[in-house]
Structures are given as structure tokens and as C-alpha cells.
Design an enzyme around this catalytic site. Structure first.
Site, short mmCIF file in Angstrom:
data_model
loop_
_atom_site.label_atom_id
_atom_site.label_comp_id
_atom_site.label_asym_id
_atom_site.label_seq_id
_atom_site.Cartn_x
_atom_site.Cartn_y
_atom_site.Cartn_z
N ARG A 62 11.76 -81.09 108.88
CA ARG A 62 12.34 -82.35 109.35
C ARG A 62 13.09 -83.06 108.23
O ARG A 62 14.11 -83.72 108.47
CB ARG A 62 11.25 -83.25 109.94
CG ARG A 62 10.81 -82.85 111.34
CD ARG A 62 9.82 -83.82 111.92
NE ARG A 62 8.55 -83.79 111.20
CZ ARG A 62 7.50 -84.53 111.52
NH1 ARG A 62 7.57 -85.38 112.53
NH2 ARG A 62 6.37 -84.43 110.84
N TYR A 64 14.61 -81.51 105.74
CA TYR A 64 15.85 -80.73 105.61
C TYR A 64 16.86 -81.17 106.68
O TYR A 64 18.05 -81.37 106.39
CB TYR A 64 15.55 -79.24 105.75
CG TYR A 64 16.77 -78.35 105.67
CD1 TYR A 64 17.19 -77.80 104.46
CD2 TYR A 64 17.50 -78.06 106.82
CE1 TYR A 64 18.31 -76.99 104.38
CE2 TYR A 64 18.63 -77.26 106.75
CZ TYR A 64 19.03 -76.71 105.54
OH TYR A 64 20.15 -75.92 105.47
N SER A 109 29.22 -43.67 105.18
CA SER A 109 27.91 -43.40 105.77
C SER A 109 27.03 -42.68 104.75
O SER A 109 27.46 -42.40 103.63
CB SER A 109 28.06 -42.56 107.04
OG SER A 109 28.69 -41.34 106.73
N LYS A 140 15.60 -48.20 105.26
CA LYS A 140 16.88 -48.01 105.95
C LYS A 140 16.87 -48.92 107.18
O LYS A 140 16.27 -48.62 108.20
CB LYS A 140 17.06 -46.55 106.38
CG LYS A 140 18.42 -46.28 107.00
CD LYS A 140 18.58 -44.81 107.37
CE LYS A 140 19.97 -44.55 107.94
NZ LYS A 140 20.24 -45.33 109.17
N LYS A 312 18.47 -43.58 96.51
CA LYS A 312 19.73 -43.72 95.78
C LYS A 312 19.52 -43.42 94.29
O LYS A 312 18.53 -43.87 93.70
CB LYS A 312 20.28 -45.14 95.91
CG LYS A 312 20.60 -45.60 97.32
CD LYS A 312 21.06 -47.04 97.32
CE LYS A 312 21.37 -47.53 98.72
NZ LYS A 312 21.77 -48.97 98.69
N CYS A 443 6.26 -68.22 142.42
CA CYS A 443 6.59 -69.58 142.02
C CYS A 443 6.81 -70.38 143.29
O CYS A 443 7.54 -69.96 144.20
CB CYS A 443 7.86 -69.58 141.17
SG CYS A 443 8.61 -71.22 140.98
#
Length: 698
Positions: A62, A64, A109, A140, A312, A443
Site C-alpha cells: 500500500r 508503494y 536455438s 530451461k 553452457k 446456480c
């Protein structure tokens, strides 16, 4: 120099324990406003970094919000808007299309496999060409890969991967994502292009899908589809409302490159770029394989979708030496997980309200492969089924799929809850009570429930009802959301100006729909009975009722006063007769029907006196016919043995096109090689005459 550097010598009051009460905007001078705006921007960027990157906020939500609102007010009052401002994250005006732009560096890719032998072969090639290396291992992510370009610390461009060489410029949408900083922090390079993965957290995805289901909208199949569909929205405000996040995982180009990948990733948080906490560095390929196995074990515990790990080479010099192919970088390899198969946990349960008010509980699942299709929801059918299977959120279940119908939960494989799911007492759409009728729940809101209202209008206008072309799910939602239609009867009060003011509507489409609605004011009795959406009364049963009672008033009187009369009709037994009675006995339904009858006069059904000259043929009609109403033409061909349907398919023999025909049906006829009879040229009359049926204008 960053904005934080400009204010480094000043004590920013909005960083810690900030005030949330401010002097009136009009009490500030221009200089005071500029100073406060600079401090607010600096503070909000820091709070964003702590929230999204460090996950360690130092102020309440609040507080913020109060700071953010103050910044918006000052920027507007003193004309201080700026592309770098955090307020750019709230969206903006819709755009017409995306510009295609070339990437700073190719976004290639990654070579991949699910076989450990292929991973070891990758390692052997790497060591053969560059010697021993360390590997950086990271999840990934199963999201949408994008390029983010920062110049002098400011976000200048965000581009989808596209074909790897160029993609769509979605900068305005990217600015609305909380974890995309508008401006970098710390000692950032003058130029930085990074690769990130935009994704929707699993819990946020399930919550978003639950909202879509309860609003009567089609849910997304999985988080990746939800992300891809969101990031390419033409309206940034829609993107701002959806819970997207980003992980940054690679440098594409920079004016100051680090010597290793791990060094690059260590710098990211200082810039305000969010990285993944599961990244590890290993010194051989067996360590990478072990990393993959550990990630596979905890996959379901993560709040984001991953479908493997990426391995990697760490050192940049070795990466450059390894180079790339036309399709992928040779320094990286993805070790994929096997697809999930049929067994998956339930993460939530949504409640779907049908056209008749029937409540269907839908299990929201961790996405799972079922028969080659990824599914993230499955029907739980009804409360009785839930009780019998003893199923609830947290249970691991087996999911089955038959044909194209929604998958369903077959049984519980592993119990993760202490009981079974209980339906809510109130409808999530309208708040009306939910009541049980044997194994089924309903409903009680009737047409006062938006979910039932939309579906009732869609059904009334659909193939099973009056076949009003141009009034599908999307257009019905527009009309309801705009407040133009609050009941089926309201369709008949629509004006051209009402429609042309809606997004995507022009003069022609508005006139075509109004013409369709006008032509429906005297519908054939079977079509009208079916269009009302009476439970268990579809087109076939509606025809039998019309044949027996001839008029709508007679059907309604029998349903209200003597439902046993209905049981004399083919296809109507005791249960169906009672359902029809309950429909007409409902006060809400009675009012809705009376409102429709103020605009509509169902035709009296006539005795079938035709022959079988058209036996085996199927006709579809579109547009306004010259000598008959469309309903009269349908009755005519049916009386002579033909079928009259509402949509064109490969089984259609003729499409009869009158004035202002529907484009959808014409296109479908061309696609299916269905002959089109131009009613204006008399081709319909000629086709009937050739088969011994005379078209009477009476």
C-alpha cells in the site's frame, strides 16, 4: 550517469519509511515538483529491484501504491512524463501493429536431446576442440524468449525472438512487466543487449485461468501459451493486467563484456536484472547431468515451467572459439526432460457456470501430456463424482482424454489432501446461492447471472436456436460488457449507433446483424422453442413439441398446468417433462420469456403435407430471401424430406444465399466445395422445381 547517481548526495525520503501523505500538487513550484519526481522515480526503481530481483521488499504494497500514485499525479500536473519513468509500466493506448526489427545479435536455438549419451557426446566435442571447461547449468524455461536493449541505462527496445534474426518490437508491452526495469541500476555498461525469458508463474497462471473459466472465457492451455498470447496483445493495458515475469540469462552484446558467463550473471542483479536462483557452475559433464537429474526431481515444486536444463560453456574465449552453426550456438546444449504423461497434481479447482446454471467443477492441473496433447484442466463432472473419487486440490490424479472433449479426472493416484473438494455456497460470477439437485449443482441466479446470460444469448443466436449470423461468443461478450444487452429481449432494441461505437464494428457488420435480428421476429416454432435453452430441449425435441402442440401458447400452457401432457410427445419422458415444467414455472424464466415475446411472434406449426422429394439433401440458408423468410424456406425443405442446418460443412448439399449473405457461410461453402444457389437469380426456386417441389409465395 543513472538517476540514482544524480541524487546520490541527497537523502531520499521515499526509500525507507516513506511518507504517504503529501502536500497538494498545486502547492508545489515547478522546481519542487521536478525534485520530488526525481526522488520518487529513484525510490520506486529501488523498490522494484528489491521486490522483483532481491525478493526482499522494504515497504508495504500500500505504501508503494501511494508513492506510485503521487508520481503519476506530479508527472501529469507538471507535464514531466518520460520514457524511463516507472509510470510507463501501467500500459497505454492500443497500437495498430508491431514493427519488425533486426536483433542486435542472432538469437539462435539450442541443440537438444533427452538422452544422456548425446550430452556426453557434446562434452567430448567441446573438450576435443577447446580443452577442459567449466559449465554453467541453468533451468530451461518454457516461456517466451526476448531481446532487451539498454542504451545509457534506459530500456530502448524489447523484441520477440521471431526467426532468430528479427522479431516483433513489443517494447510498449514489455514496459508493463514489473520485472523489466525501465532504467538500469549501478555501474551498468553504456550499451547492453540481454536475452530474457518472459513467463507466467504457475500459481498466477492457475489463478488467471480460474478467472477466465468463471467469466465464461476459454482458458489458456498452458503458461507458455498464456505468455505468448499476452506479450503480443495490441493493447498494453491488457498486458499490464496479466501476471508476467522475466528471468534474464544471457548477454547478446555489450560495450563491456565479462570474461565468463558466470561473471555476467553475477552482474545482472546489480543492474536490476532478475536472474534465476537455481543456476550452478560445475567442472565436468557428469556434474551437469547430476544437475539435470536434481532439477527433474524438483520440477513440480518450482513456480515456473521448465522442460529441461541448459548446459553452457562458461569461458567467453572458449565460446568464441566453438562458434555457431546456422541454427544454434555450439557452446550450449539443452538436456530435456521426458514429457509428463497422464499423471499430474491438481493445483486448484475453478467453478464453471453453464447456460442453464449448471455448476461444473474444473480441476486446474500442472500441464501434462495426454495422448500427445498438453492439457492443464480436466472436468470433475459434479459433486457426486468428486465425493466418489475423494478428490481435492493437492491430489495427484490420472487424467484421461476422449476425442476432442475436455479431459477428465479418472482417479486419484496419490492422495495429497485430507478429504474431497466442496463446492462453494455462492456462485463465483453473480453471488447467488448454489443448490444441489441430486448429483448436479445449479446456480440459482438464472438470467441475472452474467455467465448464464451470455451463454443464453449465445445459444439463442446460435445454430441450435435462431441462427443469427454475426452474434457469436466475442460479439455477445462485447454487448454484455458494454451494458447494451442485459437480457435476450434487449437484442431487439439494439440500434445501429450502439454497434458502430464498439471496437471492430463497422456500418456493414452492424446493418447485417440488425437485419438478422429483424428477420428473427417471426421464427418457426421449433427454432424458438430450442432457442430458449430449456434443459433437455434441443432442436429434435423442439420439433416434436411443435408438431404435437402447434403453438407456443399451447406448449407453455401444457408445461405450466399439465406436464403429463408433454409425455405424449416422442422423446419426452417423465424427467424431461418435469424439467420443461420447472423451466416455465420459474418466475425469472417467465419474465424473460414474456420480454422476448414482446418482440417475437413464433409461427404456428403446420401439418407436414409435403413428400420426400428432397430426401437426403442438406440445405443451409444465409441472408434475406426474396420470396420467403429464411424460417419459411427451412420449413419448406424439411417438409419435403431435407435437412436444414445452421452451418456449412462437408455434408452440406446447397447454400442458399439471399441479400446480404454472411461472409462466414460463403467462405465455408467455398472451402467445402458446396454449391451456392443465388436466391436473387431464382436458382433456389429452379433447384426445387427440378426435384418436383414448387415454391409458393403464399
Amino acid at each position: 550517469m543513472s538517476l540514482a547517481d544524480e541524487n546520490a548526495d541527497e537523502d531520499n525520503p521515499y526509500l525507507r519509511d516513506p511518507p504517504t501523505e503529501f502536500s497538494p500538487v498545486d502547492a508545489l513550484s515547478a522546481e519542487e515538483a521536478r525534485r520530488q519526481v526525481a526522488q520518487l522515480r529513484e525510490a520506486i526503481r529501488e523498490h522494484d529491484r528489491r521486490y522483483y530481483v532481491e525478493t526482499d521488499p522494504i515497504i508495504a504494497d500500500r505504501t508503494y501504491d501511494a508513492l506510485f500514485s503521487r508520481l503519476q499525479a506530479l508527472e501529469e500536473a507538471f507535464d514531466l512524463a518520460h520514457p524511463d519513468s516507472p509510470t510507463r509500466s501501467v500500459g497505454g493506448e492500443p497500437i495498430d501493429a508491431f514493427e519488425t526489427v533486426e536483433h542486435v545479435a542472432p538469437m539462435l536455438s539450442i541443440d537438444n536431446s533427452g538422452d544422456a549419451a548425446d550430452v556426453r557426446e557434446f562434452d567430448e566435442r567441446v573438450r576435443r576442440e577447446v580443452g577442459d571447461v567449466d559449465y554453467v547449468c541453468e533451468p530451461k524455461f518454457d516461456g517466451v524468449s526476448m531481446e532487451f536493449v539498454y542504451e545509457d541505462g534506459s530500456l530502448t527496445r524489447a523484441v520477440t525472438r521471431g526467426d532468430g534474426r528479427e522479431g516483433d518490437d513489443v517494447t510498449r508491452n514489455a514496459r508493463t512487466i514489473g520485472s523489466v526495469p525501465q532504467r538500469l541500476h549501478g555501474d551498468y555498461p553504456d550499451f547492453l543487449a540481454v536475452r530474457g525469458e518472459v513467463y507466467m508463474p504457475k500459481d498466477a497462471f492457475q489463478a488467471h485461468n480460474r478467472e477466465r473459466i468463471e467469466r465464461g472465457e476459454e482458458p489458456f492451455a498452458n503458461p507458455r501459451n498464456a505468455t505468448a498470447g499476452t506479450i503480443r496483445q495490441l493493447d498494453p493495458s491488457i498486458v499490464a493486467d496479466r501476471p508476467l515475469q522475466v528471468f534474464y540469462f544471457d548477454v547478446l552484446e555489450a560495450s563491456d563484456l565479462a570474461d565468463s558467463h558466470r561473471d555476467e550473471l553475477e552482474r545482472f542483479p546489480a543492474y536490476g536484472l532478475r536472474t534465476n536462483e537455481r543456476v550452478e557452475v560445475v567442472d565436468d559433464i557428469e556434474g551437469a547431468i547430476d544437475y539435470r537429474d536434481r532439477m527433474h526431481e524438483i520440477r513440480d515444486d518450482l513456480n515456473y515451467e521448465i522442460d529441461g536444463v541448459v548446459i553452457k560453456v562458461d569461458e567467453r574465449e572458449a565460446r568464441e572459439e566453438l562458434g555457431r552453426t546456422a541454427r544454434h550456438d555450439r557452446y550450449a546444449f539443452a538436456y530435456k526432460f521426458p514429457a509428463r504423461a497422464e499423471v499430474t497434481p491438481i493445483t486448484d479447482v475453478a467453478v464453471q457456470i453453464g447456460r442453464t446454471g449448471r455448476v461444473t467443477p474444473v480441476a486446474l492441473l500442472e500441464p501434462v501430456d495426454v495422448g500427445g496433447v498438453t492439457v492443464s484442466r480436466a472436468s470433475l463432472h459434479n459433486p457426486e463424482e468428486i465425493e466418489a473419487k475423494n478428490v481435492d486440490v493437492g491430489d495427484t490424479v490420472r487424467v484421461q482424454r476422449a476425442g476432442d472433449v475436455i479431459p477428465y479426472v479418472e482417479d486419484v493416484v496419490e492422495k495429497g489432501s485430507t478429504g474431497h473438494y466442496d463446492l462453494p455456497d455462492r456462485c463465483p460470477v453473480c453471488g447467488s446461492a448454489i443448490e444441489r439437485d441430486g448429483p448436479i449443482a445449479f446456480c440459482t441466479g438464472g438470467l441475472a447471472c452474467d455467465a448464464q446470460l451470455r451463454r443464453s444469448i449465445e445459444y439463442y443466436a446460435g445454430d441450435g436456436g435462431l441462427d443469427l449470423e454475426g452474434l457469436g461468443e466475442k460479439s455477445v461478450r462485447q454487448l454484455v460488457d458494454a451494458g447494451l444487452v442485459e437480457s435476450v429481449a434487449d437484442l431487439y432494441d439494439l440500434e445501429r449507433e450502439d454497434l458502430t461505437e464498439l471496437d471492430g464494428w463497422g456500418e456493414t457488420s452492424a446493418e447485417n446483424l440488425l437485419s438478422e435480428i429483424e428477420d428473427s421476429r417471426e421464427p418457426p416454432l421449433p427454432d424458438f422453442l430450442s432457442a430458449l435453452g430449456i434443459p433437455h430441449v434441443g432442436p429434435a425435441t423442439a420439433r416434436e413439441l411443435a408438431r404435437e402442440f402447434r403453438t407456443f401458447d399451447a406448449v407453455r400452457e401444457a408445461a405450466e398446468d399439465d406436464p403429463e401432457q408433454l409425455e405424449t410427445v416422442d422423446d419426452v419422458g417423465e424427467t424431461v417433462a418435469e424439467t420443461i415444467h420447472e423451466f416455465f414455472a420459474s418466475e425469472a424464466n417467465a419474465e424473460a420469456v414474456d420480454a422476448i415475446l414482446a418482440h417475437v411472434s413464433p409461427q404456428e406449426a403446420t401439418a407436414e403435407t409435403g413428400g420426400d422429394e428432397l430426401d437426403g439433401l442438406t440445405f443451409v440458408f444465409t441472408g434475406s430471401l426474396a420470396e420467403l423468410t429464411r424460417s419459411e424456406a427451412q420449413e419448406l425443405v424439411e417438409a419435403h424430406g431435407a435437412n436444414a442446418t445452421g452451418s456449412v460443412s462437408g455434408n452440406t448439399d446447397f447454400l442458399v444465399a439471399g441479400e446480404s449473405p454472411g461472409a462466414t457461410k460463403l467462405d465455408a461453402a467455398e472451402e467445402n466445395d458446396v454449391p451456392i444457389l443465388d436466391d436473387g437469380e431464382g436458382e433456389f426456386r429452379a433447384a426445387l422445381a427440378a426435384r418436383g417441389v414448387e415454391l409458393s409465395a403464399e
